[in-house]
Design an enzyme around this catalytic site. Structure first.
Site, PDB file in Angstrom:
ATOM      1  N   GLY A  65      36.269   8.366  37.946  1.00  0.00           N
ATOM      2  CA  GLY A  65      34.933   8.731  37.482  1.00  0.00           C
ATOM      3  C   GLY A  65      33.816   7.956  38.156  1.00  0.00           C
ATOM      4  N   CYS A 114      38.852  40.699  29.106  1.00  0.00           N
ATOM      5  CA  CYS A 114      38.483  41.152  30.444  1.00  0.00           C
ATOM      6  C   CYS A 114      38.605  42.666  30.525  1.00  0.00           C
ATOM      7  CB  CYS A 114      39.399  40.490  31.479  1.00  0.00           C
ATOM      8  SG  CYS A 114      39.252  41.201  33.141  1.00  0.00           S
ATOM      9  N   CYS A 163      41.703  43.396  33.223  1.00  0.00           N
ATOM     10  CA  CYS A 163      43.094  43.009  33.000  1.00  0.00           C
ATOM     11  C   CYS A 163      43.395  42.727  31.544  1.00  0.00           C
ATOM     12  CB  CYS A 163      43.476  41.813  33.870  1.00  0.00           C
ATOM     13  SG  CYS A 163      42.827  40.246  33.256  1.00  0.00           S
ATOM     14  N   CYS A 222      37.266  38.901  34.401  1.00  0.00           N
ATOM     15  CA  CYS A 222      37.702  37.549  34.746  1.00  0.00           C
ATOM     16  C   CYS A 222      36.879  37.009  35.912  1.00  0.00           C
ATOM     17  CB  CYS A 222      39.154  37.554  35.215  1.00  0.00           C
ATOM     18  SG  CYS A 222      40.354  37.814  33.922  1.00  0.00           S
ATOM     19  N   CYS A 227      43.076  37.584  37.599  1.00  0.00           N
ATOM     20  CA  CYS A 227      42.888  38.962  37.158  1.00  0.00           C
ATOM     21  C   CYS A 227      43.812  39.897  37.933  1.00  0.00           C
ATOM     22  CB  CYS A 227      41.421  39.357  37.371  1.00  0.00           C
ATOM     23  SG  CYS A 227      40.909  40.794  36.425  1.00  0.00           S
TER      24      CYS A 227
END
Lengths: 235, 306, 274
Positions: B41, B250, B253, B275, B281
């Site tokens: 970080g 979605c 899909c 998606c 997808c």
């Protein structure tokens, strides 16, 4: 009788640096004592240094030399050499002062101006205000003024706020600088009565009173300040 | 002093080193990456190079990828989840050309995935590296413009300001309205900007199997989240962190619990939600999943034909 | 008799034990090359005490304030602060993290210009709440509640809590800055010309507010001002500075009513009478 304050050989000179360092002797050899339950009065013509003496006792003016011993919390302390912190503590608990003029704080009501000395000592706000109300009533200060800041009050009204502020506490020593100067006869009587009550409670008072009636009514003895005139210091 | 030219790609671009950057630069970047991994970080400054693309097009990510990529790597590049947008296509082509590596769009097959603003839906596995393109690496920049001060704040862990930002969100919108670049605390120490990924992806960073590297080219910073690292999104006790929820699956899909993009279909207000992860997808559709708008086969045929 | 004896006697009489100084400044000096910022300044500050540092522009009072408040490293001299656990610590020997933590919890700093002490682009509520968040408060409702309470104490309406201070008047900004500093209930607050640049009526209101807060919260304050009226109204003690050095120090009313040093007499005689 218990002696609460002893001033000995106190000397005060002003050095005016703005005027080439000229020395203005004010008083010298100031020696007297204040006893519990009595009111002493500083006497002598104006300009002789009466106010200066009160101010030195209160720590407002410094002293060149000498001692001002005060019974403070059961001990003797010297105001003349006390640290600022100790002076503030003495003012809070031992020496009260009614000045001639009120130093008004913007936006603070007359009631809170009078109650402030109690607040500083930790008294609860409403209780302190209640005592202030009692004094205002006694001093005939119109009730409509109580919640207003005293900056715009007349001289007499301001003085009564100031007197209430000075008398609200039970300071063992109380200094009074012409507390009745701008008061009418009726209110002068009230102040005389307040002083008598303080004496009865065992306080030691020291005042400057130009009004002869008041002076005669309250004075137990007179301290002649002319005797301390700086010119005699060398003697 | 000459740098070893062992990896020069002599076939196509004689004048370029393997993966475009010279070896010294790559070494410098690797050192920054290693430091970043060692201090999860923490933003490591590095001597960012000019790249043959403008700032904002992923110069930071490209330099990180160039520094870690080897001949055997398989590269996937996504832009907002899609493999087929300009940025993704260009970067993929760049490395295909300068490093001659294999590329893919299949998430599980890739060893390095360079991404702009998404984390793939398919969980990453050990050995994969996710390289983020980062525009503004400093999460505190929003409220503290002085770099000297933000560095000190990181050093002394003074992160109250991060919550001031979230407080403002709630005060203005009644909830934390930050939806992307949602600040996280890494391994209980550094507060980090996860780059402008939707906050939907934040939980995927937590305890990820893959190594996550972040490159900011213009700002000259690299930082990292090693595998199996705690990544916690900042929040308030009475306004806990939440990811976005979508009301419908979605449209192509039928996937739920995935991040959806809104696609405008016409100028009459028609729209669909699909998606954002195109590979995810497509693989679902290949498995036979059908979304609401995919009822008629011809649509797919037509798309595929283009 | 010394003060120490007196204080000892107080303890014997059952009066609460005397407190030790909160802040002890010893021989503090800051030079800028050959020029003196402030030189050889020493004083103690006790809990609940208000100390005014007065002097003209360039007298070194702001340099002194910055050195005491750890915002400017002194050339030599020490500043000791008595922490909440009663231990006195040299603020320049603390770790920076500890010093900064102290600055945003137990200390406050009120700048002359509120822009220097506020975040102008975040709401009043967040300005007040920032210190709470910095010390780990993570409950939005509580933070907001505390912010609203403090806005009320500095006489800012609750319905301004979500407004940014750029929409506030000068007086309101200054009051907001004060609330922002006091929310963690510090024991020591530094103020640099807190009423500078305000209209007289706004100034009076602010002074009154400060007086009330100082006495209600028992704050110790070091206030830098060139305005002797402000010093008289707010402070118990004062230090008069000239050319970086302390010219005179003592009880505020004594310094103002019975000034000794030539410079102090000049300063006091220069006050405009209304």
């Amino acid at each position: 009788m218990n002696t609460l304050l002893v001033a000995s050989e106190v000397k005060k000179t002003f050095i005016m640096h703005m005027r080439g360092g000229v020395e203005l002797p004010v008083v010298a050899n100031v020696s007297f004592s204040l006893k519990a339950g009595a009111c002493a009065v500083l006497g002598g013509p104006s300009g002789v240094g009466k106010s200066s003496i009160l101010k030195m006792l209160y720590g407002n003016y410094g002293c060149d030399s000498g001692q001002i011993l005060v019974q403070h919390h059961g001990r003797h302390v010297d105001v003349a050499s006390a640290s600022p912190r100790l002076v503030l503590e003495i003012r809070r608990d031992t020496i009260g002062y009614v000045s001639q003029f009120l130093r008004a704080v913007p936006r603070v009501s007359a009631l809170d101006v009078a109650a402030e000395p109690l607040l500083i000592r930790g008294v609860e706000r409403e209780a302190a205000r209640e005592q202030a109300r009692g004094l205002f009533k006694e001093l005939n200060l119109p009730e409509k003024l109580w919640s207003l800041p005293p900056a715009t009050f007349s001289g007499g009204e301001q003085q009564r706020v100031n007197i209430a502020r000075g008398f609200i506490t039970d300071h063992p020593i109380l200094l009074l600088d012409e507390p009745t100067a701008s008061l009418d006869a009726a209110n002068r009587e009230v102040v005389i009565d307040l002083i008598a009550r303080k004496k009865a409670e065992g306080a030691a008072l020291l005042g400057i009173f130009h009004d002869l009636d008041v002076r005669n009514a309250v004075a137990d003895h007179v301290i002649d300040v002319s005797a301390f005139a700086a010119g005699k210091a060398a003697a | 002093m000459t740098a070893p030219m062992t990896e020069t790609n002599t076939q196509n671009l004689a004048s370029y080193n393997f993966a475009y950057l010279d070896e010294q630069t790559k070494r410098m970047i690797r050192r920054a990456i290693l430091k970043g991994i060692a201090i999860p970080g923490y933003q490591v400054p590095f001597a960012s190079r000019e790249m043959p693309m403008p700032y904002g097009w992923g110069t930071g990510g490209v330099q990180v990828t160039a520094a870690i990529i080897g001949r055997d790597d398989v590269l996937k590049v996504i832009d907002q989840g899609a493999d087929d947008t300009t940025n993704a296509v260009s970067i993929r082509a760049f490395f295909a050309k300068t490093a001659g590596v294999a590329t893919t769009t299949a998430t599980p097959d890739a060893t390095i995935i360079q991404t702009r603003h998404r984390i793939p839906e398919t969980p990453l596995h050990a050995g994969q590296v996710l390289v983020y393109q980062v525009p503004i690496p400093e999460p505190l920049r929003f409220l503290e413009p002085r770099e000297t001060e933000t560095r000190k704040m990181h050093a002394l862990e003074e992160y109250g300001l991060m919550h001031v930002k979230l407080y403002e969100d709630i005060a203005r919108n009644g909830r934390i309205a930050t939806t992307y670049a949602y600040p996280v605390k890494v391994e209980g120490r550094y507060v980090m900007d996860p780059s402008p990924t939707p906050k939907f992806d934040n939980p995927k960073m937590h305890q990820s199997e893959a190594l996550q590297l972040f490159g900011a080219g213009r700002e000259k910073r690299i930082y990292a989240v090693p595998p199996h690292t705690n990544v916690v999104s900042l929040d308030f006790e009475d306004h806990p962190f939440e990811i976005q929820h979508f009301t419908e699956p979605c449209a192509l899909c039928g996937a739920e619990q995935v991040y959806l993009d809104e696609v405008v279909l016409d100028d009459k207000g028609g729209r669909m939600f699909v998606c954002s992860d195109t590979h995810h997808c497509e693989s679902r559709r290949a498995e036979g999943h059908r979304g609401a708008l995919l009822g008629d086969e011809p649509v797919v045929e037509k798309e595929a034909a283009i | 008799m010394s003060d120490a004896d007196t204080l000892e006697a107080l303890a014997k009489a059952g009066i609460p034990a005397p407190v030790k100084p909160l802040l002890t400044v010893e021989k503090l000096t800051r030079v800028y090359g050959k020029r003196i910022g402030c030189a050889d300044v020493s004083f103690d500050l006790w809990p609940g005490e208000v100390l005014a540092i007065v002097g003209e522009s360039g007298s070194g009072k702001t340099t002194l304030l910055n050195c005491i408040s750890s915002r400017l490293t002194p050339t030599c001299g020490t500043v000791h602060y008595r922490m909440r656990d009663g231990v006195s610590a040299d603020i320049y020997k603390m770790a920076e993290a500890e010093r900064r933590y102290l600055m945003r919890t137990d200390w406050g700093f009120v700048h002359q210009n509120p822009i220097d002490g506020l975040r102008m682009t975040v709401s009043a509520g967040a300005n007040v709440g920032e210190r709470l968040m910095a010390v780990g408060n993570r409950h939005y409702g509580n933070i907001r509640g505390a912010a609203i309470e403090w806005l009320a104490r500095v006489e800012i309406d609750e319905d301004r809590v979500d407004d940014q201070p750029r929409t506030f008047s000068g007086g309101m900004r200054q009051r907001l800055q004060i609330a922002r500093n006091l929310v963690t209930e510090p024991r020591l607050v530094f103020m640099d010309e807190p009423t500078g640049g305000l209209d007289v009526s706004v100034q009076a209101r602010l002074l009154d507010l400060l007086r009330g807060l100082v006495s209600d919260l028992g704050l110790a304050v070091v206030v830098v001002t060139h305005d002797l009226a402000v010093a008289r109204l707010l402070s118990d003690r004062m230090i008069v500075m000239k050319e970086g050095r302390v010219i005179e120090a003592g009880l505020t009313d004594r310094v103002l009513d019975d000034p000794r040093a030539p410079y102090t007499q000049l300063l006091v005689s220069s006050i405009l009478q209304v």
